[in-house]
Design a protein around this motif. Structure first.
Motif, mmCIF file in Angstrom:
data_model
loop_
_atom_site.group_PDB
_atom_site.id
_atom_site.type_symbol
_atom_site.label_atom_id
_atom_site.label_comp_id
_atom_site.label_asym_id
_atom_site.label_seq_id
_atom_site.Cartn_x
_atom_site.Cartn_y
_atom_site.Cartn_z
ATOM 1 N N SER A 69 4.443 3.554 4.568
ATOM 2 C CA SER A 69 5.508 4.194 5.337
ATOM 3 C C SER A 69 5.052 5.534 5.892
ATOM 4 O O SER A 69 4.429 6.323 5.189
ATOM 5 C CB SER A 69 6.714 4.429 4.426
ATOM 6 O OG SER A 69 7.689 5.211 5.101
ATOM 7 N N PHE A 93 0.538 -1.341 -5.146
ATOM 8 C CA PHE A 93 1.578 -1.689 -6.113
ATOM 9 C C PHE A 93 2.241 -3.001 -5.695
ATOM 10 O O PHE A 93 1.979 -3.517 -4.603
ATOM 11 C CB PHE A 93 2.605 -0.560 -6.257
ATOM 12 C CG PHE A 93 3.379 -0.244 -5.003
ATOM 13 C CD1 PHE A 93 2.871 0.634 -4.063
ATOM 14 C CD2 PHE A 93 4.617 -0.814 -4.765
ATOM 15 C CE1 PHE A 93 3.580 0.932 -2.904
ATOM 16 C CE2 PHE A 93 5.345 -0.519 -3.618
ATOM 17 C CZ PHE A 93 4.818 0.350 -2.688
ATOM 18 N N LYS A 130 10.831 0.558 -7.196
ATOM 19 C CA LYS A 130 10.664 -0.215 -5.969
ATOM 20 C C LYS A 130 10.934 -1.701 -6.163
ATOM 21 O O LYS A 130 10.820 -2.472 -5.213
ATOM 22 C CB LYS A 130 9.235 -0.007 -5.438
ATOM 23 C CG LYS A 130 8.998 1.402 -4.882
ATOM 24 C CD LYS A 130 7.524 1.635 -4.579
ATOM 25 C CE LYS A 130 7.264 2.948 -3.860
ATOM 26 N NZ LYS A 130 7.536 2.899 -2.414
ATOM 27 N N GLU A 189 8.309 -0.113 7.378
ATOM 28 C CA GLU A 189 6.887 -0.473 7.349
ATOM 29 C C GLU A 189 6.583 -1.738 8.157
ATOM 30 O O GLU A 189 7.349 -2.702 8.144
ATOM 31 C CB GLU A 189 6.428 -0.696 5.894
ATOM 32 C CG GLU A 189 6.760 0.500 5.013
ATOM 33 C CD GLU A 189 6.069 0.511 3.661
ATOM 34 O OE1 GLU A 189 5.143 -0.294 3.453
ATOM 35 O OE2 GLU A 189 6.458 1.363 2.828
ATOM 36 N N GLU A 234 12.009 3.071 3.497
ATOM 37 C CA GLU A 234 10.640 3.259 3.990
ATOM 38 C C GLU A 234 10.370 2.155 5.008
ATOM 39 O O GLU A 234 10.178 1.000 4.642
ATOM 40 C CB GLU A 234 9.611 3.174 2.853
ATOM 41 C CG GLU A 234 9.700 4.310 1.845
ATOM 42 C CD GLU A 234 8.540 4.305 0.840
ATOM 43 O OE1 GLU A 234 7.661 3.423 0.932
ATOM 44 O OE2 GLU A 234 8.542 5.197 -0.024
ATOM 45 N N ILE A 240 0.871 -1.177 0.000
ATOM 46 C CA ILE A 240 0.000 0.000 0.000
ATOM 47 C C ILE A 240 0.908 1.226 0.000
ATOM 48 O O ILE A 240 1.788 1.349 0.848
ATOM 49 C CB ILE A 240 -0.897 0.018 1.257
ATOM 50 C CG1 ILE A 240 -1.857 -1.184 1.254
ATOM 51 C CG2 ILE A 240 -1.678 1.317 1.355
ATOM 52 C CD1 ILE A 240 -2.992 -1.070 0.270
ATOM 53 N N ASP A 251 10.635 -0.847 2.431
ATOM 54 C CA ASP A 251 10.178 -0.664 1.047
ATOM 55 C C ASP A 251 11.121 0.328 0.358
ATOM 56 O O ASP A 251 10.795 1.500 0.154
ATOM 57 C CB ASP A 251 8.725 -0.160 1.056
ATOM 58 C CG ASP A 251 8.216 0.190 -0.330
ATOM 59 O OD1 ASP A 251 8.795 -0.281 -1.324
ATOM 60 O OD2 ASP A 251 7.229 0.960 -0.399
HETATM 61 MG MG MG Z 1 6.112 2.102 0.991
#
Ligand code: MG
Length: 266
Positions: free
Chosen positions: A236, A88, A162, A116, A114, A64, A145
Protein backbone atom coordinates in the motif's frame (compact mmCIF):
# COMPACT_ATOMS: atom_id res chain seq x y z
CA UNK A 1 -10.61 -10.85 -20.59
CA UNK A 2 -12.38 -10.25 -17.28
CA UNK A 3 -13.13 -13.22 -15.01
CA UNK A 4 -15.48 -12.95 -12.07
CA UNK A 5 -17.51 -15.09 -9.70
CA UNK A 6 -21.18 -14.45 -9.14
CA UNK A 7 -24.19 -15.46 -7.09
CA UNK A 8 -27.18 -15.93 -9.41
CA UNK A 9 -30.70 -17.32 -8.88
CA UNK A 10 -29.52 -20.95 -9.35
CA UNK A 11 -26.26 -20.84 -7.37
CA UNK A 12 -22.66 -19.68 -7.75
CA UNK A 13 -20.55 -19.62 -10.92
CA UNK A 14 -17.28 -18.46 -12.35
CA UNK A 15 -18.00 -16.22 -15.32
CA UNK A 16 -16.42 -14.16 -18.05
CA UNK A 17 -17.67 -10.59 -17.88
CA UNK A 18 -18.27 -9.36 -21.38
CA UNK A 19 -19.39 -6.14 -23.03
CA UNK A 20 -18.07 -2.78 -24.12
CA UNK A 21 -20.28 -0.45 -22.14
CA UNK A 22 -19.91 -0.66 -18.34
CA UNK A 23 -23.69 -0.23 -18.01
CA UNK A 24 -24.41 -3.17 -20.27
CA UNK A 25 -22.11 -5.96 -19.04
CA UNK A 26 -23.03 -9.65 -19.29
CA UNK A 27 -21.81 -12.49 -17.04
CA UNK A 28 -21.23 -15.63 -19.13
CA UNK A 29 -20.87 -18.84 -17.10
CA UNK A 30 -17.76 -20.98 -17.67
CA UNK A 31 -17.48 -24.74 -17.04
CA UNK A 32 -14.28 -24.68 -15.01
CA UNK A 33 -12.17 -22.10 -13.17
CA UNK A 34 -10.58 -18.92 -14.54
CA UNK A 35 -7.14 -20.56 -14.68
CA UNK A 36 -7.71 -22.43 -17.94
CA UNK A 37 -9.07 -21.29 -21.30
CA UNK A 38 -12.78 -20.66 -20.77
CA UNK A 39 -15.37 -23.11 -22.02
CA UNK A 40 -18.83 -21.54 -21.91
CA UNK A 41 -21.93 -23.37 -20.65
CA UNK A 42 -24.32 -21.12 -22.55
CA UNK A 43 -25.93 -19.67 -19.42
CA UNK A 44 -25.57 -15.92 -19.00
CA UNK A 45 -27.06 -13.09 -16.97
CA UNK A 46 -26.96 -9.29 -17.20
CA UNK A 47 -24.30 -8.32 -14.63
CA UNK A 48 -26.78 -5.86 -13.12
CA UNK A 49 -29.06 -8.80 -12.19
CA UNK A 50 -26.46 -10.84 -10.27
CA UNK A 51 -24.12 -10.28 -7.33
CA UNK A 52 -20.37 -10.17 -7.83
CA UNK A 53 -18.39 -12.23 -5.29
CA UNK A 54 -14.64 -12.32 -4.72
CA UNK A 55 -13.33 -13.40 -8.15
CA UNK A 56 -11.05 -16.12 -6.74
CA UNK A 57 -11.03 -18.72 -3.95
CA UNK A 58 -7.37 -18.61 -2.86
CA UNK A 59 -5.54 -21.21 -0.78
CA UNK A 60 -3.70 -18.21 0.67
CA UNK A 61 -3.32 -14.48 0.27
CA UNK A 62 0.36 -13.57 0.29
CA UNK A 63 1.12 -9.93 0.94
CA UNK A 64 4.13 -7.67 0.73
CA UNK A 65 4.28 -5.16 3.55
CA UNK A 66 6.31 -1.94 3.59
CA UNK A 67 6.63 -1.78 -0.21
CA UNK A 68 6.07 2.00 -0.54
CA UNK A 69 8.55 4.30 1.21
CA UNK A 70 5.94 6.96 2.03
CA UNK A 71 3.69 4.38 3.72
CA UNK A 72 6.65 2.98 5.74
CA UNK A 73 7.34 6.51 6.96
CA UNK A 74 3.71 7.24 7.97
CA UNK A 75 3.08 3.93 9.78
CA UNK A 76 6.47 2.95 11.19
CA UNK A 77 8.07 6.40 11.55
CA UNK A 78 11.17 4.84 10.00
CA UNK A 79 12.91 4.93 6.63
CA UNK A 80 12.31 2.10 4.18
CA UNK A 81 16.08 1.54 4.14
CA UNK A 82 15.91 0.45 7.78
CA UNK A 83 12.66 -1.48 7.36
CA UNK A 84 12.77 -3.33 4.03
CA UNK A 85 9.71 -5.03 2.46
CA UNK A 86 8.41 -8.04 4.37
CA UNK A 87 6.09 -10.99 3.71
CA UNK A 88 2.90 -11.92 5.54
CA UNK A 89 -0.23 -13.99 5.00
CA UNK A 90 -3.93 -13.20 5.18
CA UNK A 91 -6.16 -16.27 5.65
CA UNK A 92 -8.62 -17.23 2.89
CA UNK A 93 -11.42 -16.71 5.43
CA UNK A 94 -10.66 -12.99 5.43
CA UNK A 95 -11.60 -12.71 1.74
CA UNK A 96 -14.87 -11.04 0.74
CA UNK A 97 -16.13 -9.64 -2.55
CA UNK A 98 -17.26 -6.26 -3.84
CA UNK A 99 -19.96 -4.51 -1.78
CA UNK A 100 -19.63 -7.04 1.07
CA UNK A 101 -19.32 -5.41 4.47
CA UNK A 102 -15.98 -5.05 6.25
CA UNK A 103 -17.09 -6.03 9.76
CA UNK A 104 -15.05 -4.58 12.61
CA UNK A 105 -15.09 -6.39 15.97
CA UNK A 106 -14.94 -4.31 19.16
CA UNK A 107 -11.37 -5.44 19.97
CA UNK A 108 -9.98 -4.27 16.60
CA UNK A 109 -9.26 -0.58 16.92
CA UNK A 110 -7.77 1.90 14.43
CA UNK A 111 -8.87 -0.23 11.47
CA UNK A 112 -7.37 1.25 8.32
CA UNK A 113 -7.83 0.65 4.58
CA UNK A 114 -4.84 -0.14 2.36
CA UNK A 115 -5.54 0.13 -1.38
CA UNK A 116 -3.37 -2.29 -3.34
CA UNK A 117 -2.79 -3.69 -6.81
CA UNK A 118 -3.04 -7.49 -6.54
CA UNK A 119 -2.07 -10.48 -8.64
CA UNK A 120 -4.09 -13.67 -9.11
CA UNK A 121 -1.83 -16.67 -9.70
CA UNK A 122 -2.66 -18.86 -12.71
CA UNK A 123 -0.59 -21.99 -12.16
CA UNK A 124 1.51 -23.89 -9.63
CA UNK A 125 4.53 -21.66 -9.10
CA UNK A 126 7.80 -22.42 -7.29
CA UNK A 127 11.26 -20.88 -7.75
CA UNK A 128 10.06 -18.46 -10.43
CA UNK A 129 12.75 -16.11 -11.72
CA UNK A 130 11.86 -12.42 -11.75
CA UNK A 131 12.05 -12.23 -15.55
CA UNK A 132 9.47 -15.03 -15.87
CA UNK A 133 6.83 -13.58 -13.53
CA UNK A 134 4.17 -13.14 -16.21
CA UNK A 135 4.18 -16.87 -16.96
CA UNK A 136 2.57 -17.69 -13.59
CA UNK A 137 0.13 -14.76 -13.38
CA UNK A 138 -3.49 -15.14 -14.53
CA UNK A 139 -4.34 -11.50 -14.08
CA UNK A 140 -4.62 -8.43 -11.89
CA UNK A 141 -7.28 -7.41 -9.41
CA UNK A 142 -7.68 -5.00 -6.48
CA UNK A 143 -7.28 -5.80 -2.78
CA UNK A 144 -8.06 -3.74 0.29
CA UNK A 145 -5.54 -4.99 2.87
CA UNK A 146 -7.65 -3.96 5.87
CA UNK A 147 -5.49 -3.69 8.99
CA UNK A 148 -6.09 -2.93 12.67
CA UNK A 149 -3.07 -0.72 13.25
CA UNK A 150 -3.41 -1.06 17.04
CA UNK A 151 -3.41 -4.89 16.95
CA UNK A 152 -0.55 -4.85 14.42
CA UNK A 153 1.72 -3.05 16.87
CA UNK A 154 0.38 -4.69 20.05
CA UNK A 155 0.83 -8.23 18.68
CA UNK A 156 4.08 -7.87 16.77
CA UNK A 157 2.87 -10.66 14.46
CA UNK A 158 0.42 -9.24 11.90
CA UNK A 159 -1.81 -12.33 11.61
CA UNK A 160 -4.65 -11.05 13.82
CA UNK A 161 -4.48 -7.39 12.74
CA UNK A 162 -4.80 -8.30 9.05
CA UNK A 163 -6.50 -11.70 9.23
CA UNK A 164 -9.88 -10.91 10.78
CA UNK A 165 -12.88 -12.24 8.82
CA UNK A 166 -13.86 -9.73 6.06
CA UNK A 167 -10.50 -7.89 6.27
CA UNK A 168 -9.53 -8.83 2.69
CA UNK A 169 -11.94 -7.43 0.09
CA UNK A 170 -10.93 -8.65 -3.41
CA UNK A 171 -12.36 -7.65 -6.80
CA UNK A 172 -14.30 -6.57 -8.67
CA UNK A 173 -12.84 -9.05 -11.20
CA UNK A 174 -9.61 -10.51 -12.61
CA UNK A 175 -8.29 -8.70 -15.69
CA UNK A 176 -6.09 -11.11 -17.68
CA UNK A 177 -4.71 -8.64 -20.24
CA UNK A 178 -1.73 -7.76 -18.03
CA UNK A 179 0.27 -6.38 -20.97
CA UNK A 180 -2.27 -3.52 -21.14
CA UNK A 181 -1.01 -2.28 -17.75
CA UNK A 182 2.01 -0.03 -17.36
CA UNK A 183 3.39 -0.98 -13.95
CA UNK A 184 5.75 1.99 -14.14
CA UNK A 185 2.75 4.32 -14.23
CA UNK A 186 -0.43 2.83 -12.73
CA UNK A 187 -2.72 5.02 -10.65
CA UNK A 188 -3.86 3.63 -7.25
CA UNK A 189 -6.44 5.61 -5.23
CA UNK A 190 -8.60 5.21 -2.14
CA UNK A 191 -11.78 7.24 -1.60
CA UNK A 192 -13.34 7.24 1.87
CA UNK A 193 -16.94 8.34 2.43
CA UNK A 194 -17.74 9.44 5.99
CA UNK A 195 -21.01 11.12 6.95
CA UNK A 196 -21.92 11.45 3.27
CA UNK A 197 -18.70 13.26 2.35
CA UNK A 198 -16.23 11.51 0.02
CA UNK A 199 -12.53 12.36 0.16
CA UNK A 200 -9.62 10.89 -1.78
CA UNK A 201 -7.17 9.65 0.85
CA UNK A 202 -4.68 7.67 -1.22
CA UNK A 203 -3.52 8.98 -4.59
CA UNK A 204 -0.36 7.23 -5.65
CA UNK A 205 1.24 5.20 -8.39
CA UNK A 206 2.70 1.72 -8.76
CA UNK A 207 5.95 3.36 -9.85
CA UNK A 208 6.57 3.97 -6.12
CA UNK A 209 6.82 0.24 -5.37
CA UNK A 210 10.17 -0.63 -3.76
CA UNK A 211 10.09 -4.31 -4.71
CA UNK A 212 8.86 -4.62 -8.31
CA UNK A 213 6.51 -7.33 -9.59
CA UNK A 214 9.18 -9.74 -10.81
CA UNK A 215 11.18 -9.41 -7.59
CA UNK A 216 8.04 -9.97 -5.51
CA UNK A 217 7.16 -13.22 -7.28
CA UNK A 218 10.76 -14.48 -7.17
CA UNK A 219 10.96 -13.61 -3.46
CA UNK A 220 7.69 -15.38 -2.55
CA UNK A 221 8.17 -18.49 -4.68
CA UNK A 222 11.69 -19.03 -3.33
CA UNK A 223 9.93 -19.84 -0.04
CA UNK A 224 6.45 -21.12 -0.76
CA UNK A 225 4.59 -22.75 -3.61
CA UNK A 226 1.80 -20.63 -5.07
CA UNK A 227 -1.34 -22.36 -6.33
CA UNK A 228 -3.84 -21.28 -8.99
CA UNK A 229 -6.17 -18.72 -7.46
CA UNK A 230 -3.72 -17.51 -4.81
CA UNK A 231 -3.60 -13.75 -4.39
CA UNK A 232 -0.50 -11.59 -4.03
CA UNK A 233 -0.95 -8.08 -2.58
CA UNK A 234 1.81 -5.76 -3.72
CA UNK A 235 1.74 -3.21 -0.90
CA UNK A 236 0.00 0.00 0.00
CA UNK A 237 1.09 3.56 -0.68
CA UNK A 238 0.71 6.32 1.92
CA UNK A 239 -2.59 7.86 2.92
CA UNK A 240 -4.09 5.03 4.96
CA UNK A 241 -6.57 6.17 7.61
CA UNK A 242 -8.98 4.70 10.09
CA UNK A 243 -12.48 3.62 8.98
CA UNK A 244 -15.56 3.47 11.18
CA UNK A 245 -18.88 1.64 10.98
CA UNK A 246 -21.11 3.54 8.54
CA UNK A 247 -18.23 4.52 6.24
CA UNK A 248 -17.77 3.33 2.65
CA UNK A 249 -14.30 2.67 1.24
CA UNK A 250 -13.55 2.52 -2.49
CA UNK A 251 -10.20 1.41 -3.92
CA UNK A 252 -9.63 2.42 -7.54
CA UNK A 253 -6.83 1.08 -9.75
CA UNK A 254 -6.58 2.33 -13.34
CA UNK A 255 -7.88 -0.33 -15.74
CA UNK A 256 -9.35 -2.49 -12.97
CA UNK A 257 -12.32 -0.41 -11.91
CA UNK A 258 -13.32 0.18 -8.30
CA UNK A 259 -13.57 -2.14 -5.30
CA UNK A 260 -16.27 -0.73 -3.01
CA UNK A 261 -17.09 -1.97 0.50
CA UNK A 262 -19.24 -0.59 3.31
CA UNK A 263 -17.95 -0.76 6.89
CA UNK A 264 -20.05 -2.25 9.71
CA UNK A 265 -19.73 -3.19 13.37
CA UNK A 266 -19.34 -6.98 13.70
MG1 MG B 1 -0.75 -3.87 2.85
Amino acid sequence: MRFGRIAHPEGFSFVVIDGQDDKDLVAKEIKDTPYTEPEFTGREWPLADVKLLAPTLPSKVVAIGRNYADHVAEVFKESAEHLPPTLFLKPPTSVVGPDAAIRIPEFATKVEFEGELAVVVGQVAKNVKAADWKSVVRGFTIVNDVSSRDLQFADGQWARAKGIDTFCPVGPWIETDIDAFDLDNLSIKAHLTQNGVTETKQDSNSNQMIMKMGEIIEFITASMTLLPGDVICTGSPAGTEAMNPGDVIEIEVAGLGTLRNPVERA
